[in-house]
Enzyme design. Structure first.
Site, PDB file in Angstrom:
ATOM      1  N   GLU A 298       0.823  -1.207   0.000  1.00  0.00           N
ATOM      2  CA  GLU A 298       0.000   0.000   0.000  1.00  0.00           C
ATOM      3  C   GLU A 298       0.856   1.255   0.000  1.00  0.00           C
ATOM      4  O   GLU A 298       0.637   2.182  -0.784  1.00  0.00           O
ATOM      5  CB  GLU A 298      -0.939   0.005   1.203  1.00  0.00           C
ATOM      6  CG  GLU A 298      -1.861   1.205   1.266  1.00  0.00           C
ATOM      7  CD  GLU A 298      -2.797   1.260   0.071  1.00  0.00           C
ATOM      8  OE1 GLU A 298      -2.766   2.266  -0.654  1.00  0.00           O
ATOM      9  OE2 GLU A 298      -3.538   0.278  -0.142  1.00  0.00           O
ATOM     10  N   ASP A 302       1.051   4.003  -3.106  1.00  0.00           N
ATOM     11  CA  ASP A 302       0.680   5.410  -2.902  1.00  0.00           C
ATOM     12  C   ASP A 302       1.823   6.350  -3.258  1.00  0.00           C
ATOM     13  O   ASP A 302       1.631   7.347  -3.974  1.00  0.00           O
ATOM     14  CB  ASP A 302       0.271   5.635  -1.444  1.00  0.00           C
ATOM     15  CG  ASP A 302      -1.021   4.933  -1.074  1.00  0.00           C
ATOM     16  OD1 ASP A 302      -1.686   4.401  -1.979  1.00  0.00           O
ATOM     17  OD2 ASP A 302      -1.363   4.915   0.124  1.00  0.00           O
ATOM     18  N   SER A 516      -7.458   2.608  -3.506  1.00  0.00           N
ATOM     19  CA  SER A 516      -6.208   3.061  -2.909  1.00  0.00           C
ATOM     20  C   SER A 516      -5.180   3.381  -3.993  1.00  0.00           C
ATOM     21  O   SER A 516      -4.133   3.949  -3.696  1.00  0.00           O
ATOM     22  CB  SER A 516      -5.646   1.994  -1.963  1.00  0.00           C
ATOM     23  OG  SER A 516      -5.398   0.792  -2.660  1.00  0.00           O
ATOM     24  N   ASP A 558     -16.825  12.310 -18.525  1.00  0.00           N
ATOM     25  CA  ASP A 558     -18.018  11.679 -17.955  1.00  0.00           C
ATOM     26  C   ASP A 558     -17.987  10.177 -18.224  1.00  0.00           C
ATOM     27  O   ASP A 558     -17.861   9.746 -19.378  1.00  0.00           O
ATOM     28  CB  ASP A 558     -19.267  12.301 -18.576  1.00  0.00           C
ATOM     29  CG  ASP A 558     -20.523  12.014 -17.778  1.00  0.00           C
ATOM     30  OD1 ASP A 558     -20.414  11.388 -16.703  1.00  0.00           O
ATOM     31  OD2 ASP A 558     -21.609  12.413 -18.230  1.00  0.00           O
ATOM     32  N   ILE A 559     -18.076   9.379 -17.173  1.00  0.00           N
ATOM     33  CA  ILE A 559     -18.079   7.918 -17.300  1.00  0.00           C
ATOM     34  C   ILE A 559     -19.534   7.452 -17.247  1.00  0.00           C
ATOM     35  O   ILE A 559     -20.238   7.717 -16.269  1.00  0.00           O
ATOM     36  CB  ILE A 559     -17.261   7.252 -16.184  1.00  0.00           C
ATOM     37  CG1 ILE A 559     -15.862   7.870 -16.103  1.00  0.00           C
ATOM     38  CG2 ILE A 559     -17.179   5.739 -16.418  1.00  0.00           C
ATOM     39  CD1 ILE A 559     -15.049   7.785 -17.374  1.00  0.00           C
ATOM     40  N   GLY A 577     -23.548  12.723 -16.335  1.00  0.00           N
ATOM     41  CA  GLY A 577     -23.489  13.618 -15.186  1.00  0.00           C
ATOM     42  C   GLY A 577     -22.944  12.894 -13.969  1.00  0.00           C
ATOM     43  O   GLY A 577     -22.374  11.807 -14.061  1.00  0.00           O
ATOM     44  N   ASP A 579     -22.672  10.584 -10.808  1.00  0.00           N
ATOM     45  CA  ASP A 579     -23.332   9.351 -10.374  1.00  0.00           C
ATOM     46  C   ASP A 579     -22.592   8.787  -9.174  1.00  0.00           C
ATOM     47  O   ASP A 579     -21.453   9.176  -8.872  1.00  0.00           O
ATOM     48  CB  ASP A 579     -23.388   8.322 -11.510  1.00  0.00           C
ATOM     49  CG  ASP A 579     -22.017   7.991 -12.086  1.00  0.00           C
ATOM     50  OD1 ASP A 579     -21.208   7.377 -11.379  1.00  0.00           O
ATOM     51  OD2 ASP A 579     -21.757   8.369 -13.253  1.00  0.00           O
TER      52      ASP A 579
END
Length: 597
Positions: A298, A302, A516, A558-559, A577, A579
């Site tokens: 992790e 990062d 993450s 936009d996905i 838009g 979601d």
């Protein structure tokens, strides 16, 4: 700097501060759980000589004024946009009344506690280290060792009380009723037997955005891929304009410099050429071991992607001690399993925190007492008012309980009613955090594990009213009625790629996925935007959300495909838009930089 006019503070009614002997104090219940959270059961009595570090929060009577300042300096249409407050101005706004300070000091003194009291710079948090026997006496309670079904242990109580004379002068005390299980939001890690180059692969295009991306990005995500997907190819930030970026590390997750160098050789040659690395800051005794066997997946994920994207922006890794923690048969001397609170107090005391900080760890919102969640959220607001952007993973359980496997999600409330409910994560549910969901592939689609939904604790902030109402209007009447709170703070706010990030851990390459990954990646792009603003003589972006839902909304891709199943449902659908799967979408850096500079 815009001058602060503090509202006139009405003095509290004077109260007698002379405490009777501790044994004769009349107590009132301050906080009580109706039932222990699901999965927890009493293991054994807590040893009386076990030491515990209690954190005592005093009320912040002027927090609403701070909030007004925060929204003023974060609203791109406001005349004060970007005029962030100083550390001292923020501390003045969150300082408790002197009556509260005196009352709590008198109460502690009545129990023989007059020295070794830690105090935050604003005086709104006190910290004491005492044996459990003393804590039980002061709080009129009984602690136990609790065990979770997966083996974790905590020293906790399900209720505590305070003397009437101090009751209104204390907002909360922890650790008492906090049964949170702070975990990284990482859904998968895959070994790679042979690292393949991402360069010189056939290109694929997205007709909607016009972007062209190496085809290999659909199997392995690199820095090059992210720059291509998000329209940042060719942008070069500076190391000398006062910019900065930070990553938080917890639970014995350590960032490894040798792995970072290997990552840079592989993906950011310019950084490798100058042996670039991060500044290390220890919080509460956090350590910095560089043995490859202790390298954290992790922490490396990062740091490698946030710092790789933003190089050469100065970078910081915070290592905060506090592994969840109590092992009964080892006689752990101190219960130190609230690392997030430790980090938040530390960074608030820091005179110059990084301008964007990303966190990839979370608790289930329902496992965090409301008083604690609200107080932590208020801490995030303080950082935002000072010009710091905070990003957080939205979660890896879709609309479920954090388990990325929908088949094993329980989605049951822990308030004793055992109702089925979509369960959200904290701190992503805090309205002062920018929550980052997940996408995959190119052209992009929502990833199934992308955490999204609606807070049960925090009401929907006005900055997202129009966007969220538009989404709710697309749902057929009665959709998931009773499973979520349509009036709650909605998230995620934005998204980014979150699958198959190529990371080096312990000298080897792995593919790691989860929100993450998307949170530090998005933070890297925020650092690039800050670079552009600072070069133009403008301040850092600070608290992002009011900007994202207004002026900057057109700077996102936009996905509109995919969903986030969980709790035995298909979850929400990505749609035109905003979601509750991908938020406003994924960043188009080229558009955003024109919108924010």
């Amino acid at each position: 700097m815009w001058p602060i006019s503090l509202v006139a503070l009405l003095p509290l009614a004077a109260s007698a501060l002379a405490f009777p002997s501790p044994g004769n104090c009349e107590h009132k219940v301050k906080e009580e759980l109706g039932a222990p959270p699901r999965g927890w059961a009493i293991h054994s009595p807590a040893p009386a000589d076990h030491f515990i570090q209690l954190r005592i929060a005093l009320p912040q009577p002027n927090f609403r004024v701070l909030e007004e300042h925060l929204y003023a300096v974060s609203d791109p249409e406001h005349e004060r946009y970007g005029q962030h407050l100083s550390k001292e101005e923020v501390e003045e706004l969150v300082a408790p009344h002197s009556e509260s300070v005196d009352a709590v000091n008198e109460w502690l003194a009545s129990h023989g506690i007059q020295e070794d009291i830690g105090r935050s710079p604003a005086g709104d948090w006190l910290t004491i280290r005492i044996p459990l026997s003393k804590a039980e006496e002061m709080l009129n309670t009984k602690y136990h060792v609790w065990q979770h079904t997966d083996g974790d242990y905590l020293v906790r109580t399900t209720s505590y009380s305070l003397p009437a004379a101090v009751y209104d002068h204390v907002e909360l005390i922890q650790p008492t009723t906090l049964f949170g299980r702070f975990k990284p939001q990482k859904s998968s890690i895959k070994s790679i037997s042979k690292v393949q180059s991402a360069q010189n692969s056939p290109a694929i295009g997205d007709m909607a955005t016009g972007a062209t991306v190496d085809a290999s990005c659909n199997t392995t995500v690199t820095i090059t891929c992210l720059r291509q997907i998000y329209n940042a190819v060719g942008y070069t930030p500076s190391a000398h304009v006062g910019n900065s970026i930070g990553i938080t590390g917890y639970l014995e997750e350590y960032a490894n410099r040798a792995d970072l160098q290997q990552f840079y050789v592989d993906q950011v040659p310019a950084a490798a050429a100058v042996n670039s690395t991060f500044k290390f800051i220890s919080v509460n005794g956090g350590i910095d071991p560089q043995n490859l066997s202790l390298a954290g997946g992790e922490a490396n994920l990062d740091t490698q992607f946030a710092f790789g994207l933003s190089f050469p922006v100065p970078s910081t890794f915070y290592s905060t001690a506090g592994e969840p923690p109590f092992i009964p048969d080892e006689g752990t001397p101190t219960d130190t399993n609230e690392p997030y609170a430790q980090w938040l107090e530390f960074v608030l005391s820091h005179p110059s925190p990084p301008l964007v900080i990303s966190t990839s760890y979370a608790d289930g919102e329902q496992t965090v007492p409301e008083s604690y969640a609200r107080r932590a959220c208020a801490g995030f607001a303080q950082l935002g008012a000072r010009g710091v952007t905070l990003t957080s993973s939205s979660g890896d359980g879709g609309v479920g309980d954090g388990d990325p496997d929908p088949a094993t999600q329980e989605c049951i409330t822990n308030d004793g009613t055992n109702r089925t409910q979509f369960l959200v994560g904290f701190p992503a549910s805090c309205p002062f955090i920018t929550a980052v969901g997940g996408t995959e592939l190119f052209p992009e689609t929502a990833v199934a594990f992308s955490g999204g939904g609606f807070s049960q604790l925090f009401p929907r902030p006005s900055y997202q009213d129009a966007a969220v109402k538009g989404f709710l209007d697309t749902l057929p009447n009665g959709t998931y009625a009773g499973l979520f709170n349509p009036n709650g703070r909605a998230f995620p706010d934005v998204s980014a790629q979150s699958v198959n990030f190529r990371v080096f851990v312990g000298g080897e390459a792995f593919l790691i996925g989860g929100t993450s990954a998307s949170a530090p990646a998005f933070a890297g792009f925020v650092a690039l935007l800050n670079d552009a603003r600072l070069k133009a003589g403008k301040p850092s972006l600070g608290f992002l959300n009011p900007l994202l839902y207004s002026k900057a909304a057109s700077g996102f891709n936009d996905i509109t495909t995919g969903n986030n199943p969980g709790c035995g449902t298909q979850g929400f659908n990505a749609t035109k838009g905003w979601d509750a799967v991908t938020g406003l979408g994924t960043p188009d850096f080229g558009k955003l930089v024109k919108l924010v500079v």
